[in-house]
Design a protein around this motif. Structure first.
Motif, PDB file in Angstrom:
ATOM      1  N   ALA A   1     -51.483 100.113  50.595  1.00  0.00           N
ATOM      2  CA  ALA A   1     -52.665 101.347  50.019  1.00  0.00           C
ATOM      3  C   ALA A   1     -52.489 102.580  50.874  1.00  0.00           C
ATOM      4  N   ALA A   2     -52.855 103.631  50.028  1.00  0.00           N
ATOM      5  CA  ALA A   2     -52.513 104.943  50.367  1.00  0.00           C
ATOM      6  C   ALA A   2     -53.912 105.718  50.389  1.00  0.00           C
ATOM      7  N   GLY A   3     -53.950 106.690  51.408  1.00  0.00           N
ATOM      8  CA  GLY A   3     -55.117 107.589  51.252  1.00  0.00           C
ATOM      9  C   GLY A   3     -54.970 108.891  52.036  1.00  0.00           C
ATOM     10  N   ALA A   4     -55.502 109.761  51.719  1.00  0.00           N
ATOM     11  CA  ALA A   4     -55.264 111.464  52.567  1.00  0.00           C
ATOM     12  C   ALA A   4     -56.781 112.060  52.490  1.00  0.00           C
ATOM     13  N   GLY A   5     -57.047 112.795  53.362  1.00  0.00           N
ATOM     14  CA  GLY A   5     -58.209 113.606  53.641  1.00  0.00           C
ATOM     15  C   GLY A   5     -57.990 114.953  53.710  1.00  0.00           C
ATOM     16  N   LYS A   6     -58.756 115.809  54.547  1.00  0.00           N
ATOM     17  CA  LYS A   6     -58.728 117.193  54.758  1.00  0.00           C
ATOM     18  C   LYS A   6     -57.541 117.625  55.712  1.00  0.00           C
ATOM     19  N   ASP A   7     -56.730 116.583  56.368  1.00  0.00           N
ATOM     20  CA  ASP A   7     -55.805 116.991  57.350  1.00  0.00           C
ATOM     21  C   ASP A   7     -54.521 117.180  56.936  1.00  0.00           C
ATOM     22  N   SER A   8     -54.272 117.118  55.842  1.00  0.00           N
ATOM     23  CA  SER A   8     -53.095 117.467  55.169  1.00  0.00           C
ATOM     24  C   SER A   8     -52.083 116.201  55.292  1.00  0.00           C
ATOM     25  N   ASN A   9     -52.521 115.407  56.221  1.00  0.00           N
ATOM     26  CA  ASN A   9     -51.546 114.154  55.930  1.00  0.00           C
ATOM     27  C   ASN A   9     -51.695 113.060  54.925  1.00  0.00           C
ATOM     28  N   LEU A  10     -50.688 112.341  54.747  1.00  0.00           N
ATOM     29  CA  LEU A  10     -50.698 111.151  53.779  1.00  0.00           C
ATOM     30  C   LEU A  10     -50.379 109.835  54.483  1.00  0.00           C
ATOM     31  N   TYR A  11     -51.322 108.928  54.528  1.00  0.00           N
ATOM     32  CA  TYR A  11     -51.520 107.835  55.269  1.00  0.00           C
ATOM     33  C   TYR A  11     -51.263 106.560  54.348  1.00  0.00           C
ATOM     34  N   VAL A  12     -50.162 105.717  54.709  1.00  0.00           N
ATOM     35  CA  VAL A  12     -50.119 104.523  53.905  1.00  0.00           C
ATOM     36  C   VAL A  12     -50.299 103.479  54.939  1.00  0.00           C
ATOM     37  N   VAL A  13     -51.211 102.359  54.372  1.00  0.00           N
ATOM     38  CA  VAL A  13     -51.565 101.263  55.256  1.00  0.00           C
ATOM     39  C   VAL A  13     -51.037 100.000  54.626  1.00  0.00           C
ATOM     40  N   ASN A  14     -50.629  98.899  55.834  1.00  0.00           N
ATOM     41  CA  ASN A  14     -50.352  97.664  55.038  1.00  0.00           C
ATOM     42  C   ASN A  14     -51.890  97.019  54.937  1.00  0.00           C
ATOM     43  N   ARG A  15     -52.344  96.511  53.626  1.00  0.00           N
ATOM     44  CA  ARG A  15     -53.184  95.881  53.617  1.00  0.00           C
ATOM     45  C   ARG A  15     -53.701  94.804  54.481  1.00  0.00           C
TER      46      ARG A  15
END
Length: 545
Positions: free
Chosen positions: A377-391
């Motif tokens: 799964a992926a997500g991003a917010g206000k800090d300009s980083n793109l995060y991908v997690v192992n569900r």
């Protein structure tokens, strides 16, 4: 080095096969809300961003192609006028029996607490209802300019449509009575008439064990005046899930998720993810919670208290998960099953740099070079980083380093107040003040820089793209620009070269109204539907029947 044609053709066949597998896996998981009602595979859009994975992809669009989406062949067909802001994404049901006729139906909800049904092809109004009770008005803006001048229906509804039925539309509406009391209510509406069904509406109330904001007697109490529902509703099987956003971070508020039986509208489960703290609302700029085939729910929580003191299992000792990427299990009621918190998450919360300004997306299963299959799964917010997690193992919290699956630092300058779309191994993000960027997965990892981008940029709040395609071909990225007048853009999904925008035709032919903050274009059956401040613009092939 020149690549032999045999390998190119082989690669193309592999991509086509992967696309078919992707569609099949999402269908098997119950993700697709763009589905078939009969052998002719009539399309529907029954939930925010097309499916519970929130990919934004309609992969069954046969009418709109890379060759006919241009200002000579494509443009505005008509606009639909309504009585308030259209903050919710319009939804679409095929072949509904209404007024002794069969219609493709467009559902539009407004901040004036109204729900409309239009003939999606001709634009005629089929019915309209108000969710207000006698003597009530819509809510005022609660001293907050985020949703103004009134708050009614903000979040995208969800529609249940078992085979052979016209469907039931689930809507949450906010109102204010003559005594000054505020209400949040869950409505269930017959798609053919707009009439209330399933015993609706029901007033929304809740309490949860905790000592945080607005607590009493060992419970935090849900105060309907302090919240608006901004995230799209999530329907999983016969369970409906609701979440709650604040008004401009005005306390007291905490992070509520509630589950309701879709048949009886009885509340079945409640969780609060900051029960002993404060803040931590769920809003995602309108994006809905996601869900996988096992009923696990994933979302990005907004800024709020996170307990850096962890128990022996690595979970916050006081059950406060502010600013986290969270997985909930639903098997025995709502409960946190796993999470990821950035190593500087508490500091970002204090600076209102919340992860929860963006929406989460589920990535279809993919294999790495060793053949290992990953569910991401992926997500991003206000800090300009793109995060991908192992569900299956999200990373939890470590004050010294991030333990999530992958992080691309600084690749989304301007930050995210939106959510991405997914198509053919690519994620499409629209940061504030930046172009739309596409990031490609190779061997189950994102390449570290964008592989394509648009030539134009998008001001606040950036953009949530949607994608139409016919299987793996004719991929088109659609985006609505928050300007006055609004601008609808269409791009080749492979190259992000622009195909069309509404400013290209002369004489303002395709102008469709003023832009709106978190608008998500909806594409179905050869047409594109885009909400505005007072209606919906409808686009399609000019002269088509």
């Amino acid at each position: 080095m020149k690549i032999p044609q045999v390998f190119i053709r082989f690669g193309q066949r592999l991509r086509q096969h992967a696309t078919r597998l992707f569609a099949a896996s999402f269908l098997a998981a119950g993700f697709l809300a763009v589905g078939s009602m009969c052998a002719s595979a009539q399309q529907q859009v029954l939930t925010y961003h097309n499916n519970n994975g929130r990919t934004g992809l309609n992969s069954a669009e046969t009418k709109l192609t890379l060759s006919n989406v241009n200002s000579g062949m494509f443009g505005k067909l008509f606009t639909l006028s309504v009585d308030g802001l259209v903050d919710a994404e319009p939804l679409y049901l095929s072949a509904v029996t209404v007024q002794s006729g069969t219609h493709n139906v467009l559902i539009v909800a407004t901040e004036h607490d109204s729900v409309y049904a239009f003939d999606a092809d001709a634009g005629t109004q089929l019915w309209k209802i108000s969710t207000l009770k006698s003597g009530e008005t819509t809510s005022d803006d609660r001293g907050c300019g985020q949703v103004t001048p009134e708050i009614g229906i903000t979040s995208t509804p969800a529609i249940s449509r078992p085979a052979g039925s016209n469907g039931i539309i689930y809507v949450v509406a906010m109102s204010k009575d003559s005594s000054g009391n505020y209400h949040q209510r869950l409505h269930a509406l017959d798609a053919a008439t707009g009439n209330e069904v399933n015993g609706g509406p029901v007033d929304i109330a809740a309490k949860y064990p905790g000592t945080g904001d607005n607590s009493s007697g060992g419970f935090v109490i849900f105060d309907p005046a302090q919240y608006k529902e901004r995230s799209g509703l999530l329907l999983v099987g016969n369970q409906l899930y609701l979440t709650w956003a604040s008004h401009c971070d005005i306390r007291p508020y905490t992070g509520w998720i509630m589950g309701y039986n879709a048949t009886t509208l009885a509340q079945k489960s409640v969780i609060n993810v900051t029960p002993n703290g404060n803040e931590g609302a769920i809003w995602g700029s309108g994006a809905g919670l996601t869900a996988d085939s096992s009923g696990n729910i994933f979302f990005l929580d907004a800024n709020g208290i996170f307990d850096t003191s962890l128990n022996s299992n690595g979970f916050p000792s006081s059950s406060d998960y502010g600013n986290a990427f969270i997985r909930l299990t639903t098997k025995s009621g709502l409960a946190v099953a796993d999470y990821f918190e950035m190593d500087n998450g508490p500091q970002e919360s204090e600076g209102d740099v919340d992860l929860g300004s963006g929406g989460a997306i589920l990535i279809p299963p993919m294999k790495d070079s060793s053949g290992t299959t990953w569910q991401l799964a992926a997500g991003a917010g206000k800090d300009s980083n793109l995060y991908v997690v192992n569900r299956n193992s999200m990373g939890k919290f470590n004050a010294n380093s991030n333990n999530n699956y992958q992080e691309l630092s600084g690749v989304l300058p301007g930050g995210i107040w939106s959510m991405p779309a997914y198509f053919r191994n690519r994620l499409y993000y629209g940061p504030v003040g930046q172009p739309i960027l596409s990031f490609e997965f190779k061997d189950a990892k994102l390449l570290t820089t964008a592989v394509t981008q648009t030539t134009n940029s998008f001001g606040y709040p950036g953009v949530t793209p949607s994608i139409s395609a016919n299987g793996g071909t004719n991929g088109i990225v659609w985006a609505s620009e928050n300007t006055n007048p609004a601008v609808l853009h269409a791009y080749n999904a492979e190259t992000l070269v622009e195909l069309y925008n509404t400013n290209q035709a002369s004489g303002g032919r395709d102008n469709f109204g003023a832009g709106n903050k978190y608008i998500t274009p909806m594409i179905v059956n050869g047409k594109v539907y885009v909400g505005t401040t007072n209606g919906v613009g409808v686009f399609g092939l000019l002269g088509a029947k």
